[in-house]
Design a protein around this motif. Structure first.
Motif, PDB file in Angstrom:
ATOM      1  N   MET A   1     -12.083  -3.383  -0.147  1.00 58.83           N
ATOM      2  CA  MET A   1     -12.219  -4.826  -0.141  1.00 58.83           C
ATOM      3  C   MET A   1     -10.836  -5.447  -0.088  1.00 58.83           C
ATOM      4  N   TYR A   2     -10.763  -6.541   0.650  1.00 58.10           N
ATOM      5  CA  TYR A   2      -9.509  -7.256   0.820  1.00 58.10           C
ATOM      6  C   TYR A   2      -9.731  -8.720   0.470  1.00 58.10           C
ATOM      7  N   ASP A   3      -8.836  -9.263  -0.336  1.00 58.83           N
ATOM      8  CA  ASP A   3      -8.911 -10.679  -0.681  1.00 58.83           C
ATOM      9  C   ASP A   3      -8.193 -11.486   0.391  1.00 58.83           C
ATOM     10  N   ASN A   4      -8.829 -12.545   0.848  1.00 58.94           N
ATOM     11  CA  ASN A   4      -8.195 -13.454   1.803  1.00 58.94           C
ATOM     12  C   ASN A   4      -8.189 -14.844   1.178  1.00 58.94           C
ATOM     13  N   PRO A   5      -7.186 -15.139   0.352  1.00 54.76           N
ATOM     14  CA  PRO A   5      -7.164 -16.421  -0.353  1.00 54.76           C
ATOM     15  C   PRO A   5      -7.013 -17.623   0.574  1.00 54.76           C
ATOM     16  N   ASN A   6      -6.467 -17.434   1.750  1.00 55.41           N
ATOM     17  CA  ASN A   6      -6.316 -18.557   2.683  1.00 55.41           C
ATOM     18  C   ASN A   6      -7.652 -18.982   3.291  1.00 55.41           C
ATOM     19  N   ALA A   7      -8.589 -18.055   3.388  1.00 61.75           N
ATOM     20  CA  ALA A   7      -9.906 -18.354   3.954  1.00 61.75           C
ATOM     21  C   ALA A   7     -10.973 -18.465   2.869  1.00 61.75           C
ATOM     22  N   VAL A   9     -12.347 -16.093   1.046  1.00 63.01           N
ATOM     23  CA  VAL A   9     -13.336 -15.033   1.213  1.00 63.01           C
ATOM     24  C   VAL A   9     -12.753 -13.692   0.788  1.00 63.01           C
ATOM     25  N   MET A  10     -13.651 -12.750   0.598  1.00 68.24           N
ATOM     26  CA  MET A  10     -13.298 -11.350   0.438  1.00 68.24           C
ATOM     27  C   MET A  10     -13.759 -10.666   1.719  1.00 68.24           C
ATOM     28  N   CYS A  11     -13.027  -9.669   2.136  1.00 61.80           N
ATOM     29  CA  CYS A  11     -13.412  -8.901   3.318  1.00 61.80           C
ATOM     30  C   CYS A  11     -13.860  -7.518   2.847  1.00 61.80           C
ATOM     31  N   VAL A  12     -15.128  -7.227   3.040  1.00 63.84           N
ATOM     32  CA  VAL A  12     -15.666  -5.907   2.752  1.00 63.84           C
ATOM     33  C   VAL A  12     -15.560  -5.163   4.086  1.00 63.84           C
ATOM     34  N   TYR A  13     -14.369  -4.650   4.337  1.00 63.98           N
ATOM     35  CA  TYR A  13     -13.987  -4.203   5.674  1.00 63.98           C
ATOM     36  C   TYR A  13     -14.744  -2.981   6.172  1.00 63.98           C
ATOM     37  N   LYS A  14     -15.470  -3.192   7.239  1.00 56.80           N
ATOM     38  CA  LYS A  14     -16.105  -2.115   8.000  1.00 56.80           C
ATOM     39  C   LYS A  14     -15.660  -2.334   9.437  1.00 56.80           C
ATOM     40  N   PRO A  15     -14.788  -1.460   9.952  1.00 61.93           N
ATOM     41  CA  PRO A  15     -14.165  -1.677  11.262  1.00 61.93           C
ATOM     42  C   PRO A  15     -15.137  -1.960  12.400  1.00 61.93           C
ATOM     43  N   ASP A  16     -16.289  -1.321  12.393  1.00 57.80           N
ATOM     44  CA  ASP A  16     -17.229  -1.504  13.498  1.00 57.80           C
ATOM     45  C   ASP A  16     -17.877  -2.885  13.512  1.00 57.80           C
ATOM     46  N   ARG A  17     -17.764  -3.637  12.411  1.00 53.18           N
ATOM     47  CA  ARG A  17     -18.345  -4.987  12.348  1.00 53.18           C
ATOM     48  C   ARG A  17     -17.280  -6.081  12.328  1.00 53.18           C
ATOM     49  N   ALA A  18     -16.018  -5.712  12.340  1.00 54.92           N
ATOM     50  CA  ALA A  18     -14.920  -6.667  12.182  1.00 54.92           C
ATOM     51  C   ALA A  18     -14.749  -7.553  13.411  1.00 54.92           C
ATOM     52  N   LEU A  19     -14.767  -8.859  13.212  1.00 54.49           N
ATOM     53  CA  LEU A  19     -14.524  -9.800  14.303  1.00 54.49           C
ATOM     54  C   LEU A  19     -13.043 -10.152  14.441  1.00 54.49           C
ATOM     55  N   CYS A  20     -12.222  -9.702  13.513  1.00 59.08           N
ATOM     56  CA  CYS A  20     -10.792 -10.003  13.576  1.00 59.08           C
ATOM     57  C   CYS A  20     -10.066  -9.086  14.569  1.00 59.08           C
ATOM     58  N   ALA A  28      -7.340  -1.564   8.662  1.00 63.18           N
ATOM     59  CA  ALA A  28      -7.421  -2.700   7.745  1.00 63.18           C
ATOM     60  C   ALA A  28      -7.712  -3.966   8.555  1.00 63.18           C
ATOM     61  N   PRO A  29      -8.273  -4.969   7.908  1.00 65.96           N
ATOM     62  CA  PRO A  29      -8.564  -6.209   8.629  1.00 65.96           C
ATOM     63  C   PRO A  29      -7.292  -6.986   8.942  1.00 65.96           C
ATOM     64  N   SER A  30      -7.384  -7.860   9.920  1.00 63.31           N
ATOM     65  CA  SER A  30      -6.293  -8.804  10.213  1.00 63.31           C
ATOM     66  C   SER A  30      -6.662 -10.112   9.523  1.00 63.31           C
ATOM     67  N   LEU A  31      -6.213 -10.280   8.292  1.00 61.20           N
ATOM     68  CA  LEU A  31      -6.627 -11.424   7.489  1.00 61.20           C
ATOM     69  C   LEU A  31      -6.174 -12.758   8.072  1.00 61.20           C
ATOM     70  N   ASP A  32      -5.156 -12.737   8.912  1.00 64.27           N
ATOM     71  CA  ASP A  32      -4.708 -13.971   9.548  1.00 64.27           C
ATOM     72  C   ASP A  32      -5.600 -14.347  10.741  1.00 64.27           C
ATOM     73  N   ARG A  33      -6.555 -13.487  11.077  1.00 63.13           N
ATOM     74  CA  ARG A  33      -7.474 -13.756  12.189  1.00 63.13           C
ATOM     75  C   ARG A  33      -8.927 -13.726  11.704  1.00 63.13           C
ATOM     76  N   CYS A  34      -9.139 -14.072  10.458  1.00 58.34           N
ATOM     77  CA  CYS A  34     -10.469 -14.035   9.850  1.00 58.34           C
ATOM     78  C   CYS A  34     -11.403 -15.000  10.585  1.00 58.34           C
ATOM     79  N   VAL A  35     -12.631 -14.539  10.854  1.00 62.70           N
ATOM     80  CA  VAL A  35     -13.632 -15.326  11.564  1.00 62.70           C
ATOM     81  C   VAL A  35     -14.764 -15.629  10.581  1.00 62.70           C
ATOM     82  N   SER A  36     -15.097 -16.908  10.438  1.00 62.09           N
ATOM     83  CA  SER A  36     -16.053 -17.309   9.404  1.00 62.09           C
ATOM     84  C   SER A  36     -17.448 -16.733   9.577  1.00 62.09           C
ATOM     85  N   THR A  37     -17.781 -16.233  10.757  1.00 59.61           N
ATOM     86  CA  THR A  37     -19.113 -15.668  10.994  1.00 59.61           C
ATOM     87  C   THR A  37     -19.123 -14.138  10.936  1.00 59.61           C
ATOM     88  N   CYS A  38     -18.061 -13.531  10.497  1.00 54.67           N
ATOM     89  CA  CYS A  38     -17.952 -12.078  10.447  1.00 54.67           C
ATOM     90  C   CYS A  38     -18.916 -11.494   9.408  1.00 54.67           C
TER      91      CYS A  38
END
Length: 102
Positions: A1-7, A9-20, A28-38
């Motif tokens: 899990m990754y915290d994204n305080p700017n968005a 949200v928390m990212c429960v990162y699963k690469p195959d579902r990542a919209l970033c 790891a996720p690209s937290l600067d490219r977080c997509v609200s519908t991910c």
């Protein structure tokens, strides 16, 4: 899990579902490219409350802004409120020991 305080949200990162990531998967996720519908997004009650606080701040700024800018700011605030409301409406609640004792 990754915290994204700017968005807020928390990212429960699963690469195959990542919209970033548009192409390929990463470790790891690209937290600067977080997509609200991910599908990887999870939000806590506190993060939803912070969305509402941010919306209030934006609405205050909109009140003293020229009309085109005020309209855009109010639109952004409305989106933040909708995300917070969706969280509170759809969240999964668990019984706490105090509640189950009632």
């Amino acid at each position: 899990m990754y915290d994204n305080p700017n968005a807020f949200v928390m990212c429960v990162y699963k690469p195959d579902r990542a919209l970033c990531h548009h192409e390929g998967t990463k470790d790891a996720p690209s937290l600067d490219r977080c997509v609200s519908t991910c599908a990887n997004i999870a939000r806590t009650d506190r993060q939803a409350d912070l969305l509402i606080e941010r919306a209030e701040t934006i609405e205050k700024a909109a009140a003293s802004s020229p009309e085109p800018l005020a309209e855009r700011l109010n639109g952004n605030a409305a989106k933040l409120r909708e995300r917070a409301e969706r969280h509170h409406r759809d969240r999964i609640k668990t019984d706490t020991p105090r509640e189950s004792a009632r």
